[in-house]
Design a protein around this motif. Structure first.
Motif, mmCIF file in Angstrom:
data_model
loop_
_atom_site.group_PDB
_atom_site.id
_atom_site.type_symbol
_atom_site.label_atom_id
_atom_site.label_comp_id
_atom_site.label_asym_id
_atom_site.label_seq_id
_atom_site.Cartn_x
_atom_site.Cartn_y
_atom_site.Cartn_z
ATOM 1 N N ASP A 228 17.385 -7.057 -4.649
ATOM 2 C CA ASP A 228 17.149 -8.486 -4.828
ATOM 3 C C ASP A 228 15.688 -8.830 -4.533
ATOM 4 O O ASP A 228 14.852 -7.948 -4.348
ATOM 5 N N HIS A 229 15.399 -10.123 -4.471
ATOM 6 C CA HIS A 229 14.006 -10.553 -4.326
ATOM 7 C C HIS A 229 13.425 -10.170 -2.974
ATOM 8 O O HIS A 229 12.212 -9.933 -2.866
ATOM 9 N N ARG A 230 14.254 -10.106 -1.973
ATOM 10 C CA ARG A 230 13.735 -9.758 -0.642
ATOM 11 C C ARG A 230 13.174 -8.338 -0.612
ATOM 12 O O ARG A 230 12.219 -8.068 0.078
ATOM 13 N N PHE A 231 13.805 -7.423 -1.331
ATOM 14 C CA PHE A 231 13.343 -6.039 -1.435
ATOM 15 C C PHE A 231 13.067 -5.478 -0.035
ATOM 16 O O PHE A 231 12.021 -4.865 0.215
ATOM 17 N N SER A 232 14.038 -5.702 0.873
ATOM 18 C CA SER A 232 13.770 -5.398 2.283
ATOM 19 C C SER A 232 14.836 -4.541 2.946
ATOM 20 O O SER A 232 14.813 -4.395 4.172
ATOM 21 N N ASP A 233 15.782 -3.996 2.162
ATOM 22 C CA ASP A 233 16.733 -3.094 2.827
ATOM 23 C C ASP A 233 16.045 -1.763 3.091
ATOM 24 O O ASP A 233 14.893 -1.533 2.699
ATOM 25 N N ASP A 234 16.737 -0.860 3.784
ATOM 26 C CA ASP A 234 16.099 0.385 4.210
ATOM 27 C C ASP A 234 15.583 1.200 3.036
ATOM 28 O O ASP A 234 14.487 1.774 3.095
ATOM 29 N N ALA A 235 16.351 1.237 1.953
ATOM 30 C CA ALA A 235 15.928 2.025 0.785
ATOM 31 C C ALA A 235 14.684 1.428 0.145
ATOM 32 O O ALA A 235 13.763 2.153 -0.263
ATOM 33 N N CYS A 236 14.630 0.097 0.040
ATOM 34 C CA CYS A 236 13.468 -0.554 -0.556
ATOM 35 C C CYS A 236 12.228 -0.384 0.321
ATOM 36 O O CYS A 236 11.121 -0.139 -0.186
ATOM 37 N N LEU A 237 12.403 -0.501 1.637
ATOM 38 C CA LEU A 237 11.267 -0.311 2.537
ATOM 39 C C LEU A 237 10.729 1.110 2.441
ATOM 40 O O LEU A 237 9.511 1.331 2.426
ATOM 41 N N ALA A 238 11.637 2.070 2.337
ATOM 42 C CA ALA A 238 11.207 3.465 2.198
ATOM 43 C C ALA A 238 10.443 3.662 0.892
ATOM 44 O O ALA A 238 9.452 4.404 0.838
ATOM 45 N N LEU A 239 10.890 2.980 -0.170
ATOM 46 C CA LEU A 239 10.204 3.085 -1.456
ATOM 47 C C LEU A 239 8.814 2.459 -1.380
ATOM 48 O O LEU A 239 7.849 2.989 -1.954
ATOM 49 N N ILE A 240 8.696 1.329 -0.686
ATOM 50 C CA ILE A 240 7.383 0.713 -0.508
ATOM 51 C C ILE A 240 6.442 1.694 0.194
ATOM 52 O O ILE A 240 5.287 1.883 -0.217
ATOM 53 N N GLU A 241 6.936 2.340 1.222
ATOM 54 C CA GLU A 241 6.104 3.290 1.969
ATOM 55 C C GLU A 241 5.656 4.458 1.098
ATOM 56 O O GLU A 241 4.458 4.792 1.051
ATOM 57 N N THR A 242 6.585 5.075 0.390
ATOM 58 C CA THR A 242 6.220 6.235 -0.426
ATOM 59 C C THR A 242 5.307 5.826 -1.584
ATOM 60 O O THR A 242 4.397 6.576 -1.954
ATOM 61 N N THR A 243 5.519 4.628 -2.123
ATOM 62 C CA THR A 243 4.668 4.143 -3.216
ATOM 63 C C THR A 243 3.250 3.892 -2.723
ATOM 64 O O THR A 243 2.259 4.262 -3.378
ATOM 65 N N LEU A 244 3.133 3.255 -1.565
ATOM 66 C CA LEU A 244 1.811 2.999 -0.990
ATOM 67 C C LEU A 244 1.095 4.304 -0.681
ATOM 68 O O LEU A 244 -0.107 4.460 -0.965
ATOM 69 N N GLU A 245 1.816 5.261 -0.137
ATOM 70 C CA GLU A 245 1.189 6.544 0.185
ATOM 71 C C GLU A 245 0.770 7.287 -1.084
ATOM 72 O O GLU A 245 -0.246 7.989 -1.091
ATOM 73 N N GLU A 246 1.539 7.097 -2.171
ATOM 74 C CA GLU A 246 1.149 7.707 -3.445
ATOM 75 C C GLU A 246 -0.166 7.114 -3.940
ATOM 76 O O GLU A 246 -1.060 7.842 -4.399
ATOM 77 N N VAL A 247 -0.289 5.793 -3.872
ATOM 78 C CA VAL A 247 -1.532 5.144 -4.298
ATOM 79 C C VAL A 247 -2.695 5.630 -3.454
ATOM 80 O O VAL A 247 -3.769 5.971 -3.976
ATOM 81 N N LEU A 248 -2.503 5.711 -2.155
ATOM 82 C CA LEU A 248 -3.578 6.171 -1.263
ATOM 83 C C LEU A 248 -3.962 7.612 -1.568
ATOM 84 O O LEU A 248 -5.145 7.975 -1.566
ATOM 85 N N SER A 249 -2.977 8.449 -1.891
ATOM 86 C CA SER A 249 -3.273 9.850 -2.229
ATOM 87 C C SER A 249 -4.021 9.947 -3.547
ATOM 88 O O SER A 249 -4.891 10.799 -3.718
ATOM 89 N N GLN A 250 -3.665 9.072 -4.509
ATOM 90 C CA GLN A 250 -4.368 9.072 -5.793
ATOM 91 C C GLN A 250 -5.831 8.693 -5.620
ATOM 92 O O GLN A 250 -6.723 9.257 -6.240
ATOM 93 N N ILE A 251 -6.075 7.725 -4.737
ATOM 94 C CA ILE A 251 -7.458 7.316 -4.479
ATOM 95 C C ILE A 251 -8.218 8.456 -3.806
ATOM 96 O O ILE A 251 -9.359 8.748 -4.155
ATOM 97 N N GLY A 252 -7.547 9.136 -2.884
ATOM 98 C CA GLY A 252 -8.193 10.235 -2.192
ATOM 99 C C GLY A 252 -8.497 11.405 -3.082
ATOM 100 O O GLY A 252 -9.409 12.197 -2.809
ATOM 101 N N ALA A 253 -7.762 11.500 -4.202
ATOM 102 C CA ALA A 253 -7.955 12.644 -5.113
ATOM 103 C C ALA A 253 -9.073 12.409 -6.104
ATOM 104 O O ALA A 253 -9.495 13.313 -6.810
ATOM 105 N N VAL A 254 -9.520 11.146 -6.198
ATOM 106 C CA VAL A 254 -10.571 10.822 -7.174
ATOM 107 C C VAL A 254 -11.914 11.405 -6.741
ATOM 108 O O VAL A 254 -12.277 11.314 -5.581
#
Length: 254
Positions: A228-254
């Motif tokens: 839903d819009h809150r996007f705040s259950d445990d699975a969604c929070l875990a996805l936010i974390e892994t997505t953010l870390e993916e973006v940070l890793s992509q920047i680090g690889a440039v």
């Protein structure tokens, strides 16, 4: 207790900041919250905890009229809150930043990409709601609501999150000067958009429109069935974390 920043416009912005300790020169992270939300929300606090655990610099703050910042919510508009965001990011962060924008914060983050060119190194949006004052609110108002807005200066909308939202004429009219989906939108860095299929506040079509409209070399949209819009259950929070870390890793690889 929060710290406070006085903006050039004279507004007092409450914030919490985590100093980076383990990431060297890596980008910091800034969370931009939603409409009438605050920096004490689940996602903001989750990312604060993540930053402390990983040693990443992190900033969360309240727009004016929100949370612990100065001002009344009804007096604010999109441009005011964008000024608050630009002031906070400019004064309280060092070097490039990855923005995490939730709902209205997604719109704010896109405005920051236009205003703070060179400062934004990556973007994660969560149920982003760009241009919602025009495409969601004004477009959905019936004749009576539009008349009340124009004649009385405001209209109250029911909210499942508590008291009704008071929508002002200024919010709608000023919002038209901040739209991001009508003109070219270039995002030359990693962009990840997260969207729940059961979101009743921001339809999936908004995420698809943003993906189609924006131009960039590395953009992806992830749909989460049943979220839903809150996007705040445990699975969604875990996805936010892994997505953010993916973006940070992509920047680090440039």
């Amino acid at each position: 207790m929060p710290e406070y920043l006085e903006t050039p416009q004279g507004r007092r912005i409450a914030f919490h900041r985590v100093a980076g300790t383990g990431q060297g020169t890596g980008p910091g992270v800034v969370f931009l919250g939603g409409f009438k939300s605050d920096m004490g929300g689940t996602k903001a606090v989750f990312l604060d905890d993540w930053a402390r655990r990983t040693g990443r610099a992190f900033l969360r703050f309240d727009y004016s009229g929100h949370g612990e910042s100065s001002g009344a919510f009804e007096d604010g508009a999109i441009g005011d809150w964008a000024e608050d965001a630009a002031a906070a990011i400019g004064a309280l962060t060092e070097g490039p930043q990855v923005l995490v924008g939730s709902s209205m914060g997604g719109w704010m983050s896109l405005l920051m990409c236009k205003r703070l060119v060179g400062k934004v190194a990556g973007l994660v949006t969560i149920a982003a709601a760009p241009d919602f004052t025009e495409d969601s609110m004004w477009a959905a108002f019936d004749e009576g609501q539009r008349k009340a807005l124009l004649e009385d200066g405001q209209v109250a909308l029911p909210s499942e999150y508590g008291d009704p939202y008071v929508i002002t004429r200024r919010l709608i009219e000023e919002g038209r000067t901040q739209l991001v989906l009508r003109d070219p939108l270039v995002l030359p860095f990693p962009v990840r958009c997260l969207q729940g299929t059961a979101d009743e506040d921001v339809d999936m079509s908004v995420a698809l429109r943003l993906l189609d409209h924006a131009q960039g070399p590395d953009m992806r949209l992830t749909l989460v069935k049943g979220a839903d819009h809150r996007f705040s259950d445990d699975a969604c929070l875990a996805l936010i974390e892994t997505t953010l870390e993916e973006v940070l890793s992509q920047i680090g690889a440039v």
